[in-house]
Design a protein around this motif. Structure first.
Motif, PDB file in Angstrom:
ATOM      1  N   ASN A   1       0.715  -1.141  -0.032  1.00 40.68           N
ATOM      2  CA  ASN A   1       0.173   0.032   0.099  1.00 40.68           C
ATOM      3  C   ASN A   1       0.948   1.317   0.050  1.00 40.68           C
ATOM      4  O   ASN A   1       1.857   1.307   0.852  1.00 40.68           O
ATOM      5  N   GLU A   2       0.710   2.099  -0.896  1.00 42.80           N
ATOM      6  CA  GLU A   2       1.368   3.408  -0.915  1.00 42.80           C
ATOM      7  C   GLU A   2       0.427   4.334  -0.339  1.00 42.80           C
ATOM      8  O   GLU A   2      -0.644   4.651  -1.051  1.00 42.80           O
ATOM      9  N   PRO A   3       0.638   4.942   0.696  1.00 37.03           N
ATOM     10  CA  PRO A   3      -0.313   5.622   1.372  1.00 37.03           C
ATOM     11  C   PRO A   3      -0.690   6.998   0.928  1.00 37.03           C
ATOM     12  O   PRO A   3      -1.700   7.568   1.089  1.00 37.03           O
ATOM     13  N   ASN A   4       0.346   7.498  -0.157  1.00 36.94           N
ATOM     14  CA  ASN A   4       0.074   8.585  -0.830  1.00 36.94           C
ATOM     15  C   ASN A   4      -0.842   8.425  -2.100  1.00 36.94           C
ATOM     16  O   ASN A   4      -1.037   9.239  -2.803  1.00 36.94           O
ATOM     17  N   SER A   5      -1.445   7.085  -2.388  1.00 38.20           N
ATOM     18  CA  SER A   5      -2.171   6.607  -3.470  1.00 38.20           C
ATOM     19  C   SER A   5      -3.537   6.693  -2.843  1.00 38.20           C
ATOM     20  O   SER A   5      -3.800   6.220  -1.761  1.00 38.20           O
ATOM     21  N   ASN A   6      -4.298   6.796  -3.946  1.00 35.98           N
ATOM     22  CA  ASN A   6      -6.005   6.463  -3.696  1.00 35.98           C
ATOM     23  C   ASN A   6      -6.355   5.091  -3.762  1.00 35.98           C
ATOM     24  O   ASN A   6      -7.472   4.809  -3.464  1.00 35.98           O
TER      25      ASN A   6
ATOM     26  N   GLY B   1      23.423 -12.882  -4.205  1.00 31.87           N
ATOM     27  CA  GLY B   1      23.337 -11.728  -3.566  1.00 31.87           C
ATOM     28  C   GLY B   1      22.198 -10.939  -4.014  1.00 31.87           C
ATOM     29  O   GLY B   1      22.500  -9.713  -3.950  1.00 31.87           O
ATOM     30  N   ASN B   2      21.208 -11.229  -4.561  1.00 31.96           N
ATOM     31  CA  ASN B   2      20.054 -10.548  -5.056  1.00 31.96           C
ATOM     32  C   ASN B   2      19.357  -9.647  -3.713  1.00 31.96           C
ATOM     33  O   ASN B   2      19.038 -10.079  -2.891  1.00 31.96           O
ATOM     34  N   ASP B   3      19.386  -8.369  -4.273  1.00 32.50           N
ATOM     35  CA  ASP B   3      18.729  -7.246  -3.157  1.00 32.50           C
ATOM     36  C   ASP B   3      17.210  -7.451  -3.144  1.00 32.50           C
ATOM     37  O   ASP B   3      16.688  -6.179  -3.676  1.00 32.50           O
ATOM     38  N   ASN B   4      16.989  -8.435  -2.731  1.00 35.43           N
ATOM     39  CA  ASN B   4      15.090  -8.424  -2.919  1.00 35.43           C
ATOM     40  C   ASN B   4      14.692  -7.640  -1.861  1.00 35.43           C
ATOM     41  O   ASN B   4      14.714  -7.542  -0.635  1.00 35.43           O
ATOM     42  N   ILE B   5      13.761  -6.797  -2.441  1.00 34.11           N
ATOM     43  CA  ILE B   5      12.652  -5.889  -1.500  1.00 34.11           C
ATOM     44  C   ILE B   5      11.465  -6.753  -1.457  1.00 34.11           C
ATOM     45  O   ILE B   5      10.732  -7.039  -2.339  1.00 34.11           O
ATOM     46  N   LEU B   6      11.156  -7.067  -0.187  1.00 32.46           N
ATOM     47  CA  LEU B   6       9.914  -8.036  -0.102  1.00 32.46           C
ATOM     48  C   LEU B   6       8.765  -7.414   0.082  1.00 32.46           C
ATOM     49  O   LEU B   6       7.705  -7.775  -0.223  1.00 32.46           O
ATOM     50  N   SER B   7       8.905  -6.097   0.914  1.00 35.67           N
ATOM     51  CA  SER B   7       7.671  -5.223   0.862  1.00 35.67           C
ATOM     52  C   SER B   7       8.225  -3.847   1.191  1.00 35.67           C
ATOM     53  O   SER B   7       9.285  -3.603   1.311  1.00 35.67           O
ATOM     54  N   TYR B   8       7.074  -3.155   1.554  1.00 34.29           N
ATOM     55  CA  TYR B   8       7.486  -1.659   1.871  1.00 34.29           C
ATOM     56  C   TYR B   8       6.317  -1.339   3.024  1.00 34.29           C
ATOM     57  O   TYR B   8       5.425  -1.814   3.323  1.00 34.29           O
ATOM     58  N   ARG B   9       7.059  -0.720   4.063  1.00 29.97           N
ATOM     59  CA  ARG B   9       6.575  -0.521   5.386  1.00 29.97           C
ATOM     60  C   ARG B   9       6.497   1.200   5.634  1.00 29.97           C
ATOM     61  O   ARG B   9       7.432   1.834   5.645  1.00 29.97           O
ATOM     62  N   PRO B  10       5.036   1.774   5.638  1.00 29.87           N
ATOM     63  CA  PRO B  10       5.289   3.210   6.032  1.00 29.87           C
ATOM     64  C   PRO B  10       5.883   3.589   7.254  1.00 29.87           C
ATOM     65  O   PRO B  10       5.434   2.904   8.410  1.00 29.87           O
ATOM     66  N   THR B  11       6.471   4.721   7.335  1.00 33.01           N
ATOM     67  CA  THR B  11       7.015   5.199   8.770  1.00 33.01           C
ATOM     68  C   THR B  11       5.940   5.690   9.662  1.00 33.01           C
ATOM     69  O   THR B  11       6.275   5.550  10.957  1.00 33.01           O
TER      70      THR B  11
END
Length: 715
Positions: free
Chosen positions: A631-636, A675-685
């Motif tokens: 979820n992108e908090p700045n998105s609708n 050594g893949n730099d996998n981004i698993l998710s994003y967390r809002p601050t």
């Protein structure tokens, strides 16, 4: 006188011999199946005597007997029903024997829809216990090895089982038929956990991705059943030296019993210094554990098992909270104790039973910034099951369980506000489930389960049905349907008890072809509907409010599994692929969307090659998964964004050597070799900037590349 005595004795013996010869009856005949084809090697005999013979290549047999009058002639052969007929013995008896196939033959149909079995004896097995240790990405974790099975999510940032669209709480774990309430070590944000129980304790694992037996409840999506080992036969002492700690164990074996004691210590401080961690550790993971396993076998059909384990651990780390200069500290420390007592035996030849009790106690203290959360839970389950073999093709299983769950949590705010949540639940469940084999090619398993929860004061009734049809020598179709219920989670019940069971309905169709010890192909399609999921709004201090059973959803897809242990000598590999389409509205979701832990596509391959000349096994596992929603908090649009594709290549090798008569192992594994730099998710601050926008923190694995080295010595 001596000559006369000798003559008389000889005459009597000759007369007796003549009587026996004239009294003998010749019995002959032919043995065929229902199609008239002869059966070779059938054992034909007169009941309660040693008189008999075996059929030849043409199904013919012949033998003589000195019995007389009415007798019972019997015929037995593996894979066929026993045959018997009363006969009148005379000078000559000729019989025509037609044997009917048994429904319990070794190649009979087995209900497998939704079930993946890992043991050494099961005909439906797709894994063996040793596979858990030798899967490179698993690092000796039961849960990690199961995640290479179809229907699961990669979940490298979580470590727990996520099955066919279900959340982590929707999978229940059982040990010897008794619930293990806390199968994982404590979970904290951004840090993956692992399974609590060592694979060496078990000789069988059954992973049910859906459509599981009426014996088990309180799981909307999946059940993992772990069957522990029996009595140890030999004394043994083991020492494990690992790059993250050490362990020692000793086993003593006696005539009817055995006892194993073990203790271990784990500390990741060295890894934090040697490798560049993605976690800002304040206190890397440190834990101690102890285990005792006692077995007592009073007789051949009876076995008492006692299992006790406890562990204490702590950790602390900083996470971004809107400002790099002012991070938030998260800490956790706590103790968990689990015990499991069970006994199984047979009352009669065709009636057996299992009884047992398990208990879990956990006290966890979690720090979230300046706030403290102290959670204490007690869970005690007692359970019994009775198994009747009513006839050759009908088995009836029934039983009951009672689970007591006490929960108490204190939330202590830095500002001085305190919140307390607690509840006491008694869950009572009963079930009945016959398994009927009409022929060796067709079997059904109808079942019914019902439960009552005191905390919500509600009953549920859950019918279930499974069927299997053998379509060829090594092929079969299976299907399953069932309703499943689960009491709302403690985080909800501590705030509100006027709720109902969450519900799911499973539909599964499975096709399996091949031999489990050589090559096996399996494809399975499924569809699940969810009703009465808990939905809520976000209240003050992050506590949910307005809890209701208004959530719903669905999950549908298919899984493919292929394993080949024959094509290349010494080489064993399996390939899995899973596709899922799922959406749900639950928790704080404003609408029905795909959950953040779901990858639509997941591909996995595991390969192992044994080099006999140097007693070494080389292993490889590769997992790739499509991006997950976030979820992108700045998105609708809620959960409208996706991460990039995830991939992981892991390697390992195991070298076996001997110290005297005992084998030892040197083991090394490397996770994420590339050594893949996998981004698993994003967390809002959780903190907006001056323009009202929220920043996102990428969630990655603790270590980009994990290296594990271990030396396991046995004496």
């Amino acid at each position: 006188m001596k000559q006369a005595y000798k003559t008389t004795t000889t005459t009597i013996l000759l007369l007796i011999s003549a009587i026996f010869v004239t009294a003998q009856t010749n019995i002959s005949g032919v043995v065929t199946d229902k199609h008239g084809e002869p059966i070779t090697g059938v054992n034909i005999f007169i009941e309660d005597t040693y008189d008999g013979a075996s059929s030849d290549d043409e199904g013919r047999f012949s033998f003589r007997t000195t019995e007389n009058g009415k007798q019972v002639l019997m015929a037995t052969f593996i894979g066929y029903k026993s045959w018997e007929q009363e006969i009148e013995l005379s000078a000559e008896v000729h019989v025509q024997i037609e044997l009917q196939e048994s429904v319990n033959t070794l190649d009979a149909v087995t209900i497998t829809a939704g079930s993946f079995t890992a043991n050494d004896e099961g005909r439906a097995s797709v894994m063996k216990p040793l596979d858990i240790y030798t899967t490179p990405s698993a690092n000796g974790d039961v849960m990690a090895a199961i995640r290479t099975m179809p229907g699961t999510q990669a979940s490298a940032d979580d470590g727990r089982l996520l099955v066919r669209g279900g959340d982590v709480y929707e999978t229940a774990t059982y040990i010897d038929g008794l619930v293990a309430a806390k199968p994982y070590y404590s979970k904290t944000p951004d840090v993956a956990t692992r399974g609590r129980f060592a694979p060496s304790l078990f000789n069988g694992v059954q992973f049910n991705t859906g459509g599981y037996s009426a014996e088990y409840g309180q799981a909307l999506s999946s059940v993992l059943v772990l069957n522990s080992t029996g009595k140890a036969e030999n004394d043994n002492t083991g020492i494990s030296l690992m790059s993250i700690g050490g362990e020692a164990n000793h086993t003593s074996s006696w005539d009817k019993s055995s006892l194993m004691l073990s203790g271990g210590y784990v500390n990741f401080a060295g890894y934090d210094k040697l490798f560049n961690s993605n976690i800002d550790w304040v206190k890397p993971v440190e834990s101690v554990n102890g285990t005792a396993v006692f077995r007592y076998k009073p007789r051949s059909s009876g076995l008492f098992k006692a299992y006790f384990t406890t562990d204490y651990g702590k950790l602390a780390y900083n996470v971004p909270a809107g400002s790099d200069s002012n991070p938030m500290k998260i800490s956790n420390r706590g103790i968990t104790v689990y015990s499991n007592l069970s006994y199984r035996d047979c009352i009669f030849d065709k009636t057996c039973y299992r009884v047992g009790v398990s208990a879990t106690f956990q006290d966890q203290k979690t720090g979230i910034g300046a706030d403290d959360v102290d959670t204490r839970e007690w869970s005690v389950e007692s359970r019994f099951a009775v198994i009747h073999d009513l006839s050759e093709g009908i088995k009836l299983t029934w039983g009951a369980n009672e689970t007591s769950h006490l929960y108490n949590q204190d939330y202590i705010r830095a500002e001085g506000e305190n919140y307390t949540g607690e509840f006491d639940d008694h869950l009572f469940g009963v079930f009945v489930e016959p398994e009927i084999k009409f022929t060796k090619n067709l079997a059904i398993r109808p079942g019914l389960r019902s439960e009552y929860s005191s905390v919500i004061n509600k009953w549920n009734v859950a019918p279930r049905f499974a069927v299997a049809l053998k379509t060829g020598e090594n092929a079969q179709l299976s299907a399953a349907w069932g309703m499943y219920h689960q009491t709302p989670q403690p985080d909800c019940l501590k705030l509100k008890t006027d709720l109902d069971f969450e519900k799911a309905t499973h539909y599964i169709l499975s096709y399996q072809f091949g031999n489990v010890s050589e090559r096996l192909f399996r494809a399975e399609a499924y569809y699940k509907t969810y009703l009465d999921l808990i939905s809520h709004s976000a209240g003050e201090n992050g506590l949910p409010t307005n809890l209701q059973n208004t959530g719903n959803g669905y999950a549908g897809g298919f899984d493919i599994f292929w394993r080949d242990q024959k094509s290349i000598k010494g080489f064993d590999y399996w390939i899995t692929y899973s596709y899922i389409d799922t959406k749900r509205k639950y928790k704080y979701y404003p609408e029905k969307v795909t959950p953040e832990f779901i990858s639509d596509h997941t591909f996995s391959v595991v390969g192992k090659y044994w080099v006999s000349k140097i007693n070494t096994q080389i292993g490889m596992s590769f997992t790739a998964a499509s991006g997950r929603p976030y979820n992108e908090p700045n998105s609708n649009t809620f959960n409208g964004e996706r991460t990039k594709m995830y991939s992981d290549l892991s390697l390992n090798f195991s070298h076996v050597f001997y110290l005297g008569n005992h084998y030892s192992v040197f083991y090394c594994s490397v996770n994420n070799v590339l050594g893949n730099d996998n981004i698993l998710s994003y967390r809002p601050t959780g903190i907006a900037d001056a323009h009202g926008n929220y920043s996102l923190v990428p969630v990655k694995r603790d270590l980009k590349r994990m290296v594990f080295v271990g030396l396991f010595l046995n004496f």
